[in-house]
Write an enzyme that holds these catalytic residues in place. Structure first.
Site, PDB file in Angstrom:
ATOM      1  N   ASP A 185      12.745 -13.426   2.133  1.00 44.70           N
ATOM      2  CA  ASP A 185      11.879 -13.480   0.947  1.00 44.70           C
ATOM      3  C   ASP A 185      12.113 -12.406  -0.109  1.00 44.70           C
ATOM      4  O   ASP A 185      12.306 -12.712  -1.270  1.00 44.70           O
ATOM      5  CB  ASP A 185      10.413 -13.387   1.374  1.00 44.70           C
ATOM      6  CG  ASP A 185      10.051 -14.436   2.407  1.00 44.70           C
ATOM      7  OD1 ASP A 185      10.934 -15.190   2.832  1.00 44.70           O
ATOM      8  OD2 ASP A 185       8.877 -14.494   2.785  1.00 44.70           O
ATOM      9  N   GLU A 420       8.276  -9.077  14.933  1.00 48.51           N
ATOM     10  CA  GLU A 420       8.848  -9.890  13.853  1.00 48.51           C
ATOM     11  C   GLU A 420      10.148  -9.272  13.349  1.00 48.51           C
ATOM     12  O   GLU A 420      11.150  -9.948  13.147  1.00 48.51           O
ATOM     13  CB  GLU A 420       7.813  -9.948  12.719  1.00 48.51           C
ATOM     14  CG  GLU A 420       8.208 -10.792  11.543  1.00 48.51           C
ATOM     15  CD  GLU A 420       7.131 -10.790  10.468  1.00 48.51           C
ATOM     16  OE1 GLU A 420       6.128 -10.047  10.624  1.00 48.51           O
ATOM     17  OE2 GLU A 420       7.277 -11.524   9.487  1.00 48.51           O
TER      18      GLU A 420
HETATM   19  C1  9WN Z   1       6.861 -17.205   3.509  1.00 49.18           C
HETATM   20  C2  9WN Z   1       7.538 -17.476   9.033  1.00 49.18           C
HETATM   21  C3  9WN Z   1       8.218 -17.013   7.754  1.00 49.18           C
HETATM   22  C4  9WN Z   1       9.736 -16.925   7.917  1.00 49.18           C
HETATM   23  C5  9WN Z   1      10.410 -16.237   6.736  1.00 49.18           C
HETATM   24  C6  9WN Z   1       9.720 -14.885   6.519  1.00 49.18           C
HETATM   25  C7  9WN Z   1       8.231 -15.098   6.277  1.00 49.18           C
HETATM   26  C8  9WN Z   1       6.695 -16.258   4.710  1.00 49.18           C
HETATM   27  C9  9WN Z   1       5.800 -15.099   4.315  1.00 49.18           C
HETATM   28  O1  9WN Z   1       7.662 -15.743   7.412  1.00 49.18           O
HETATM   29  O2  9WN Z   1       8.018 -15.840   5.088  1.00 49.18           O
HETATM   30  O3  9WN Z   1       7.541 -18.349   3.896  1.00 49.18           O
HETATM   31  O4  9WN Z   1       4.585 -15.313   4.230  1.00 49.18           O
HETATM   32  O5  9WN Z   1       6.289 -13.998   4.085  1.00 49.18           O
HETATM   33  O6  9WN Z   1      10.310 -14.203   5.461  1.00 49.18           O
HETATM   34  O7  9WN Z   1      11.776 -16.059   7.007  1.00 49.18           O
HETATM   35  O8  9WN Z   1      10.265 -18.223   8.038  1.00 49.18           O
HETATM   36  O9  9WN Z   1       7.978 -16.720  10.124  1.00 49.18           O
END
Ligand code: 9WN
Length: 455
Positions: A185, A420
């Site tokens: 992100d 994470e």
């Molecule tokens: C937005 C779920 C997701 C991962 C992404 C990570 C994070 C979300 C957030 O979490 O993104 O999609 O709210 O930050 O960057 O890689 O798929 O684990």
């Protein structure tokens, strides 16, 4: 937790995945991400294949049941069985997918994530029928072939959407319309492209960032980034999530090396799947090669020896060295000279790959002045990126480096737990503590061993 044995780690990972199962899918985390995410589902299936193969198929099917009529697989699939109170922002009332005729009946977001699913489907299939008596093994193998038949046309539609509708520059590469589509992100790779996007902080007053209620502010993207994310998502929503409007209507259009690597890897997995379901594998191999060639043409920098994101609006390549720029190393279709260049860069102090290494590769250049060792994709170590690189090293005959990376990944998770992500310098766990893909990929690493050739 500190210094778990492999057995303890196995148990922790199995429990994490079991705890994160919710009705018909696995959530990335009960607290931070309480719905189904697209690329998470792929990594999770790779791990579930070792301990609960029926659940792996079920999980992936749930995701693909939410596929849109145009082939896109949405990045989040929402679930109205969650407790009321809107546990995630932006939720279903922000995305409003139900207003879009091509969307699935189940509420989803309107953007995508990297297409890791064909690789995951192939991995789950390969593992099928390895336990139980001969009759049970036979039944599992037959079921796995049926699953391949179910997934093949759906995976094809996903590829068609990405290679067709998303080729905004006509370059042969899929283009991202939002940083969230990369899965990385707030990677520094998007900084140049994002600088042109208005950061209207008043937008954040209208909405509430739920992530900050369950995570540290210093670990998450900044408010400025978030305001931009919301602006870009609203702009795309106002186009009905269509991909045919004039380019200037899209505030963010970027070609990402990691996303396109996974797009090519998906074609190679589809070639394997095609041979089982009686389809022609050759068009898949051809497309894998075309995407690989376009990656080299558009995103490789001879100056840095690695790949970089390209902003389609300015036609400029980013200069930031992010881990996604090493990912083309996973492609068997990548010419040897580029593989060598990527291995050299990975082994530099910037990323620290070595036969003796303590921590896996960070998400961003460890020597960069703007390294932020605990902020999400601007420094911390992520297991999914390292797992992909490890597969690349194994494939390209880099056994000693692959083994060292394998050990560094497991060691990090043994010490910290299934977090994470992990601090880029200390390896301490960051973000949510029971994160599904860390657990799932730890299981895969334990089963397959350092060279990836285990059971
Ligand atoms: C937005 C779920 C997701 C991962 C992404 C990570 C994070 C979300 C957030 O979490 O993104 O999609 O709210 O930050 O960057 O890689 O798929 O684990």
């Amino acid at each position: 937790m500190s210094g778990d044995t492999d057995e303890q780690l196995w148990q922790l990972a199995v429990t994490t995945l079991a705890d994160n199962w919710w009705h018909d899918h696995t959530v990335p985390s009960r607290t931070l991400y309480p719905y189904q995410w697209s690329w998470d589902a792929g990594f999770i299936a790779v791990g579930l294949a070792h301990v609960a193969p029926a659940r792996a198929w079920h999980d992936l099917r749930t995701l693909f049941h939410a596929q849109w009529a145009d082939g896109r697989v949405p990045h989040i699939v929402f679930d109205d069985r969650n407790a009321p109170g809107d546990p995630y922002f932006p939720g279903p009332e922000f995305w409003r997918s139900n207003d879009v005729p091509e969307a699935s009946p189940r509420a989803t977001s309107g953007i995508v994530q990297p297409p890791v699913h064909a690789v995951a489907v192939w991995e789950v299939y390969r593992r099928a029928g390895r336990v139980g008596d001969p009759a049970a093994r036979q039944a599992a193998r037959e079921r796995a072939v049926e699953e391949l038949r179910w997934f093949y046309p759906r995976l094809l539609a996903q590829q068609r959407y990405l290679i067709g509708a998303r080729d905004f520059a006509g370059s042969g590469l899929a283009c991202l319309v939002h940083p969230w589509e990369s899965g990385q992100d707030n990677s520094p790779s998007w900084d140049d492209a994002l600088a042109a996007v208005p950061a209207d902080l008043t937008l954040l007053r209208r909405y509430r960032r739920r992530d900050l209620m369950v995570s540290h502010r210093s670990h998450r993207p900044t408010d400025t980034d978030y305001a931009r994310y919301i602006h870009i998502a609203r702009a795309y929503r106002s186009l009905g999530y269509g991909d045919r409007a004039p380019r200037e209507r899209y505030p963010f259009l970027v070609e990402c090396p990691a996303f396109n690597t996974l797009l090519a890897a998906a074609e190679l997995a589809l070639a394997d799947i095609a041979t089982v379901v009686g389809a022609d594998p050759r068009p898949h191999r051809r497309r894998a090669q075309q995407v690989t060639d376009a990656l080299v043409d558009r995103l490789f920098s001879p100056e840095t020896g690695m790949f970089h994101a390209r902003d389609v609006a300015t036609d400029e390549r980013s200069h930031k060295r992010a881990v996604g720029g090493l990912l083309p190393m996973v492609l068997p279709t990548l010419p040897h000279t580029y593989v060598t260049s990527l291995v050299t860069e990975a082994c530099s102090p910037r990323f620290g790959l070595a036969e003796q290494m303590r921590l896996p590769l960070p998400s961003y250049d460890r020597t960069a002045p703007d390294l932020d060792p605990e902020r999400y994709w601007r420094g911390p170590v992520w297991i999914n990126m390292n797992w992909l690189l490890w597969r690349g090293l194994c494939h390209h005959g880099q056994g000693a480096l692959a083994a060292a990376l394998h050990e560094a990944m497991l060691d990090t998770v043994r010490h910290a737990g299934c977090y994470e992500n992990f601090h880029a310098i200390t390896g301490a766990g960051i973000g949510t503590a029971e994160f599904s893909w860390t657990a799932a990929l730890a299981l895969d690493l334990l089963v397959r061993g350092p060279a990836g050739d285990g059971d």
